[in-house]
Enzyme design. Structure first.
Site, PDB file in Angstrom:
ATOM      1  N   HIS A 133      14.833   6.246   0.623  1.00  0.00           N
ATOM      2  CA  HIS A 133      13.811   6.102  -0.406  1.00  0.00           C
ATOM      3  C   HIS A 133      13.255   7.460  -0.834  1.00  0.00           C
ATOM      4  O   HIS A 133      12.887   8.294  -0.009  1.00  0.00           O
ATOM      5  CB  HIS A 133      12.666   5.221   0.106  1.00  0.00           C
ATOM      6  N   ASP A 137      -5.840   9.358  -6.205  1.00  0.00           N
ATOM      7  CA  ASP A 137      -5.897   7.952  -6.596  1.00  0.00           C
ATOM      8  C   ASP A 137      -4.619   7.651  -7.374  1.00  0.00           C
ATOM      9  O   ASP A 137      -4.152   8.483  -8.158  1.00  0.00           O
ATOM     10  CB  ASP A 137      -7.104   7.673  -7.496  1.00  0.00           C
ATOM     11  N   HIS A 160       2.063   4.099   2.486  1.00  0.00           N
ATOM     12  CA  HIS A 160       1.756   5.513   2.304  1.00  0.00           C
ATOM     13  C   HIS A 160       0.298   5.689   1.908  1.00  0.00           C
ATOM     14  O   HIS A 160      -0.335   4.787   1.359  1.00  0.00           O
ATOM     15  CB  HIS A 160       2.690   6.171   1.283  1.00  0.00           C
ATOM     16  N   TYR A 189       8.727  -5.822 -10.299  1.00  0.00           N
ATOM     17  CA  TYR A 189       8.357  -4.779  -9.358  1.00  0.00           C
ATOM     18  C   TYR A 189       8.401  -5.376  -7.949  1.00  0.00           C
ATOM     19  O   TYR A 189       7.473  -6.052  -7.508  1.00  0.00           O
ATOM     20  CB  TYR A 189       6.987  -4.197  -9.686  1.00  0.00           C
TER      21      TYR A 189
END
Length: 398
Positions: free
Chosen positions: A272, A315, A309, A325
């Site tokens: 990833h 932000d 994460h 998604y």
């Protein structure tokens, strides 16, 4: 922009006599950034671009900002903001903001007034519909999937075209927006590792000449006093003696430009890849990234969806604009959704997403991300379209 354009009629040498058919001089205007030390363009007007006949204070709708308290992730459903008639500038519904950037959404069905934002560049993303950007530089047409960057202080008008309203995400910077520096050579050429290049970028290709007198232009500008639309800004209505779209030619590196998200070439790997591989633009203390359909991680034991994460300095706002998604399945995210994952909160895939992604080799997703290095406040429209249950979806609580 990193490359030179010349449109319409310009003299062979800059700052030399250039005369109209009646023998009078064209009025030369240098529009440049950072005090003559960065990108600029030279525009040639039929009339003096300084000739105003009236100026008065203008008061747009007030935009209130409140901190993200209590601190939690947020889900905003922008399609709940569909309302009555709106133009693409004054009709914007502000969702999130800090002193570096304002993020708004609008469903526009009519032209905007002439507008100049002297506080920073705008980056517009067209979710659906189509739009014509008219400016002193000419015309730029945009369709679904296009980003449009409008430089600071460009006088422009936004005109929805086609049979349906234009749905726009507007990212308004308190500074300049452009390609990430790591994609560019020292002379401004896109490098070989960049996910897009000069061939993907469009700019105006002909002058736009409009006759008329006493043309009104709304100007948002810097002010020491806190204005109604964010800290340190105010609005004025100028009336120009002649319509500002009187430019017969221009050249330089500064102009409105468009780029399609569908021309962004994704960077992939065996495992990833982190969000910086999706970066498309940079602004003052924020970045804009594009998530596009792509082949995903091809290590035999790879987990294609993101790991949990916590970017401790940022932000993260994500605007979901097409496809599926995968990491957010089961959270209520839909077309037009915005998620806000603030610094101080660890975020990641919804329960079950990691297991479901094993063996998947392609993601069909389209999203625009804005990462900011200062906290984002919530604006009035955010309260109108928030899904109050989103923060508890990882715990599978109602």
């Amino acid at each position: 922009m990193p490359y030179y354009r010349s449109v319409g009629e310009v003299p062979r040498k800059r700052h030399t006599q250039f005369r109209q058919p009646d023998g009078s001089l064209y009025a030369e205007e240098l529009m440049g950034q950072e005090g003559f030390s960065s990108d600029s363009s030279l525009l040639y007007h039929r009339y003096a671009p300084t000739a105003i006949v009236a100026a008065e204070e203008f008061a747009p709708a007030t935009v209130n900002r409140v901190p993200n308290l209590p601190l939690k992730p947020r889900h905003l459903r922008t399609h709940k903001l569909d309302g009555g008639p709106a133009d693409p500038v004054l009709g914007r519904r502000y969702l999130l903001a800090n002193d570096d950037v304002r993020i708004a959404y609008v469903v526009a069905d009519r032209p905007s007034p002439l507008f100049r934002d002297a506080t920073g560049d705008h980056c517009l993303y067209v979710e659906s519909g189509s739009l014509r950007v008219e400016s002193t530089f000419g015309v730029l047409d945009a369709v679904a999937g296009d980003y449009v960057v409008i430089p600071t202080s460009t006088i422009h008008r936004l005109v929805p075209t086609g049979d349906e309203p234009a749905r726009l995400l507007a990212v308004e910077a308190a500074g300049h927006v452009g390609p990430p520096k790591r994609y560019l050579s020292v002379r401004g050429q896109f490098l070989e590792h960049s996910p897009y290049c000069e061939r993907d970028v469009r700019g105006p290709d002909a002058p736009l000449l409009v006759d008329g007198e006493e043309a009104e232009v709304l100007v948002r500008h810097r002010s020491q006093a806190a204005g109604p639309n964010g800290s340190g800004t105010a609005w004025t209505r100028h009336v120009y003696a002649h319509h500002p779209f009187d430019v017969v030619g221009w050249d330089g590196h500064l102009y409105p430009w468009a780029f399609s998200i569908h021309d962004f070439e994704p960077i992939t790997g065996r495992i990833h890849q982190p969000p910086p591989v999706h970066q498309t633009f940079q602004g003052p203390n924020f970045v804009i990234c594009s998530f596009v359909p792509r082949k995903v991680d091809y290590h035999p034991e790879a987990i294609p969806v993101p790991y949990h994460h916590h970017n401790v300095d940022s932000d993260e706002m994500l605007f979901y604009t097409g496809g599926n998604y995968e990491a957010r399945r089961g959270s209520g995210i839909e077309q037009g959704s915005i998620s806000l994952h603030p610094s101080g909160f660890t975020h990641g895939p919804q329960p079950g997403a990691a297991e479901r992604s094993l063996g998947v080799d392609f993601f069909d997703e389209l999203a625009v991300m804005v990462d900011t290095f200062r906290p984002l406040d919530l604006c009035d429209a955010a309260a109108e379209c928030e899904d109050p249950g989103y923060a508890w979806t990882w715990a599978r609580r109602p």
